[in-house]
Scaffold this motif. Sequence first.
Motif, PDB file in Angstrom:
ATOM      1  N   ASN A 172       0.893  -1.025   0.028  1.00 35.70           N
ATOM      2  CA  ASN A 172       0.123  -0.200   0.199  1.00 35.70           C
ATOM      3  C   ASN A 172       0.784   1.183   0.339  1.00 35.70           C
ATOM      4  O   ASN A 172       1.586   1.525   1.234  1.00 35.70           O
ATOM      5  N   HIS A 208       0.818   3.358   3.765  1.00 33.70           N
ATOM      6  CA  HIS A 208      -0.026   2.599   4.091  1.00 33.70           C
ATOM      7  C   HIS A 208       0.244   1.775   5.087  1.00 33.70           C
ATOM      8  O   HIS A 208       0.817   0.898   4.452  1.00 33.70           O
ATOM      9  N   HIS A 209      -0.681   1.909   6.174  1.00 34.24           N
ATOM     10  CA  HIS A 209      -0.946   0.862   6.532  1.00 34.24           C
ATOM     11  C   HIS A 209      -1.385  -0.446   6.062  1.00 34.24           C
ATOM     12  O   HIS A 209      -2.468  -0.289   4.926  1.00 34.24           O
ATOM     13  N   GLY A 210      -1.288  -1.828   6.111  1.00 37.98           N
ATOM     14  CA  GLY A 210      -1.745  -3.047   5.426  1.00 37.98           C
ATOM     15  C   GLY A 210      -3.503  -3.257   6.084  1.00 37.98           C
ATOM     16  O   GLY A 210      -3.969  -2.849   6.238  1.00 37.98           O
ATOM     17  N   ASP A 245       0.925  -4.012   3.964  1.00 36.25           N
ATOM     18  CA  ASP A 245       1.923  -2.587   4.334  1.00 36.25           C
ATOM     19  C   ASP A 245       2.846  -2.099   3.734  1.00 36.25           C
ATOM     20  O   ASP A 245       3.470  -2.871   2.783  1.00 36.25           O
ATOM     21  N   ARG A 282       4.280   0.813   4.837  1.00 41.11           N
ATOM     22  CA  ARG A 282       5.254   1.974   5.463  1.00 41.11           C
ATOM     23  C   ARG A 282       6.169   2.082   5.796  1.00 41.11           C
ATOM     24  O   ARG A 282       7.312   3.008   5.362  1.00 41.11           O
ATOM     25  N   ASN A 315       9.432   2.824   9.856  1.00 41.46           N
ATOM     26  CA  ASN A 315       7.519   3.028   8.673  1.00 41.46           C
ATOM     27  C   ASN A 315       7.871   5.215   8.691  1.00 41.46           C
ATOM     28  O   ASN A 315       8.683   5.616   9.758  1.00 41.46           O
ATOM     29  N   TRP A 356       4.857   7.604   7.497  1.00 42.36           N
ATOM     30  CA  TRP A 356       3.551   7.469   6.734  1.00 42.36           C
ATOM     31  C   TRP A 356       3.902   9.049   6.421  1.00 42.36           C
ATOM     32  O   TRP A 356       4.641   9.616   7.002  1.00 42.36           O
ATOM     33  N   LYS A 362       3.154   5.713  12.150  1.00 38.71           N
ATOM     34  CA  LYS A 362       1.219   5.037  11.550  1.00 38.71           C
ATOM     35  C   LYS A 362       0.418   6.632  11.510  1.00 38.71           C
ATOM     36  O   LYS A 362       0.841   7.572  11.348  1.00 38.71           O
TER      37      LYS A 362
END
Length: 703
Positions: free
Chosen positions: A219, A239-241, A248, A250, A273, A275, A295
Amino acid sequence: MEPRQQLRRRPAAARAQALAVVMLAAALLPLPLAPLVAAADAPAAAAAPAAAAAPAAAAAAGAAAGRTAEGTAAAGALLSAPSPPPVLGTAAATTHFTAQQQRRQQRRQQQQQATSNATSPSSSDDGPQQQQQQQLLLQESDLRKVKGGGGGSKKGGSNSKKPKSAWRTLPFTSPVVPALLAVLPPYDKYLAIENSKTTTTALLDFGEGTATAMKSLVNSFCGAPVQLEGGELIVVGGHHGYKNGIADGRDKIQMFSLDPEPTFSLLHPLRWNRWYPAVTTLADGRVLIVGGSYKADAGSLPPFSEIFDPRAPDQETQLLPTPQNFVDNAGMQWFAFIHTLPKGHVLWWGDRGGSISDVGSHDVLADLPDLPEAVTHSTAYPYTSTVLVLPYRPEEDYRTTLMIFGGAEGGADIDTPAVGTSLRLELRQCASAASGYCAVPWEVEEMGVPRVMGDSVLLPNGKVLLLNGAQWGRAAYSPEGQKAGGQGSHPATQPLIYEPWRPAGERYFPVAANPIPRLYHSTACLHRTGEVISAGCDTCSDSVPGLTAAMTPNPKGLLEKRLQLFTPAEIAPGVARPVITRAPGSIARDETFTVEFTYEAAGDAGGGGGQGTKPLTVAAASLVTPCAATHSIGWNQRVVFLQVVTPDSGAGASGGGGGTRSLTLAAPPSSHPGLTPPGWHLLFLVASDGSYSEGVWVNVMAE
C-alpha cells in the motif's frame, strides 16, 4: 506556553492588524528589497551589470516571461550556520518592513500628488496611510474582477478576441482516485494511487485515452513518489495494510516500471516506518528521504533521514542527520518540503522553519530566516500549504525563491477560513557569507483567494498555476471517518496564475474557473502538451458545504474519478505555438545543443488574436522535471531556463517566416549540479509572447 502558541492566541483584531501592516508593506514595497546588512556582497551586486551585458538572446528570454531586470543587484541578509553569528530573525524582518513601508509611503504619496496635479486640481481629504490602504483595496478589487483572460494580459482578458484559458473533462475516467499521480517518462502514461484495501493503483494513458486498474504489492498510498534516472517510479513509504487485502507499505520502497511491461517490485526496505514522508532527488541521482511518522496521524518519528541509492537498490539506506532547526519547526514532519539547491545542498522546510545543509559533509550551513511575527498560520498537514521553488534562471545566477501558498491557522476546522496570503523567501549565493547564502526578508502577499490543501504547478513559461483545495477548513478526513467526508468546505474552484516577476500586489490573476470541486487528495500535473492535469478527491460529494450553482460535484458520491485538462490562455486553440521538430535524446551538463522547430501563425492572419501579423520569435527554453504529485506537493518539481547561445534563426519574421528554424542552447552547468537531477526532463520552447511549445523528453546525463 511556547511562543508559537502565544502568537496564535493573540486577539483576532490585533493579529489582523499586524498582518495588514506586513501585507501593505509587501504590496507597496518596490523590488528589490533593501538588504538588512549595510554592505552588499560582491556576487549579487555584480548580477545586474552581467545581465545588462548578456547577449540579445538572454534579454529576449527575459522578455518572453515578461520579467524586468529590476532586482538583480540587491543583496540580502547573510545566512550563517545555526551557531553564532545568529541568522536573520523576526525582529529584524519586522524592522525592515516598517522602515521600507515608511519610505514607500513617501514615494507613493509623491506619485499620487503628481498624478492628481496632472489630472485634477482637487485633492483628497484622506491622510496618506488611509489613501494607500484604499489604493491597496482597489488593487485587490480589480484583481477579483479579472475574468479568465490568460492570467496577466495587459487588459486582464477583457478583450473577447484574446485567447482565454479553459477547462475540459476527458472522455475517460480513472478506476481509482488519483490521490497520487506521477508520469512515467518518456511516455504520456501516469500511475495513479488511491486509498483502497484492494485495487489501489491504475495506469492512465493520456495518449490513448485509456485506464487500467492494477493491484500493487504494498500500500503506497500516503507515500512520496519520485522518478529515477531511467524513468522508473519509486514510491517511498505509505499506508498500513489491510487484513485479506493490500500489504503494509510504510517501510517499503515500491518501484513501478513500464519496460518491458508494467511491473511492480520491492527494493530494499526503509529503516523505519514512514507515513507521509518527503523526498528529493540529489545532484548525483540518489534520493533523500525525510520525515513521516510510524503510523497514520500519530506515532514516533524516525531519528534520522535516509538516502536511497538507485544504483544499489538491494543495499541498506545511508543515514543522514536531520537539521535541528527543521526538527524544531516541522512538528510531525508530515510531507515536509525538501528541495535540492543548485549547488547540490539541500533546503529543508517544515511547517514554520527550516535549514540548508550539505549532504556530503552532513553540516548544517544555515537556518532559514524566521517568519514575520504577524504570520501565525501553519503550512504543514493538516493545515496544508502548497509549496514550490520558482523557476531558475541563468541571468539571475540561479537564485532560489521559496514560495508557500495558503495554509490554515493551527486548530482550524471545517468552519474556519483558510489563509489568503502567500509567503516568499529569496535565497542567493554569496561568497561573503560563511554559509555561501544570503536571504532577502520574507514577503507576505495577498492572493485574492484563500486556499488550503491546494496544488501548485510550474508552467514552462515561468508562471505558476494555483488550483484545487478549499477556502475553508483543513486537510484530513472527518472525525467520523472517510465515508463521512472531509474537513474542508467552500471549494476553491477559482484557479490563479502567479507571475513572479511582477511587483508585490500585482502578481495574482484569476483564470477560468473549474466547475469540478477538488478538495482532499486532489492532484495536479504539468502534462507534456503544456496543459495541466487535474484529478482526484475522495471527499467531494454533493453535500460538501459551500457548493455553488456553478459547481458540478461528483454525482456518484465521495470518490471523484473524472479527469480534466486545464489549457492556459498562452496555448489556447488558435494561438501560434512553436513546434519542436528535432532535439537531442540526451544532453550532458555544460554542453551546447541545437533544437530545430517551426513557428507559423495558426490559421489565417486573425486566427491567433492578431498573432499572424506579429513577429513570431522563440526567445527562451526551459527544462521541466517529470511530475510526481501528492498531498499538495510536486516532488522534485522544478523549471530551469536555459542560456540561449545562438538565438532563433528566424527571429523577427512576420507570421513565422515558414520553414525550419533553430536555436542553440547551453545545458545547465556542472558548477550547479543540483539544478537538473539526472534523468528525464521535458524540454519546452518559449516564445516572446509567453506561448510555448509542447514538450519533448530529453534525458539529462549526470556526466
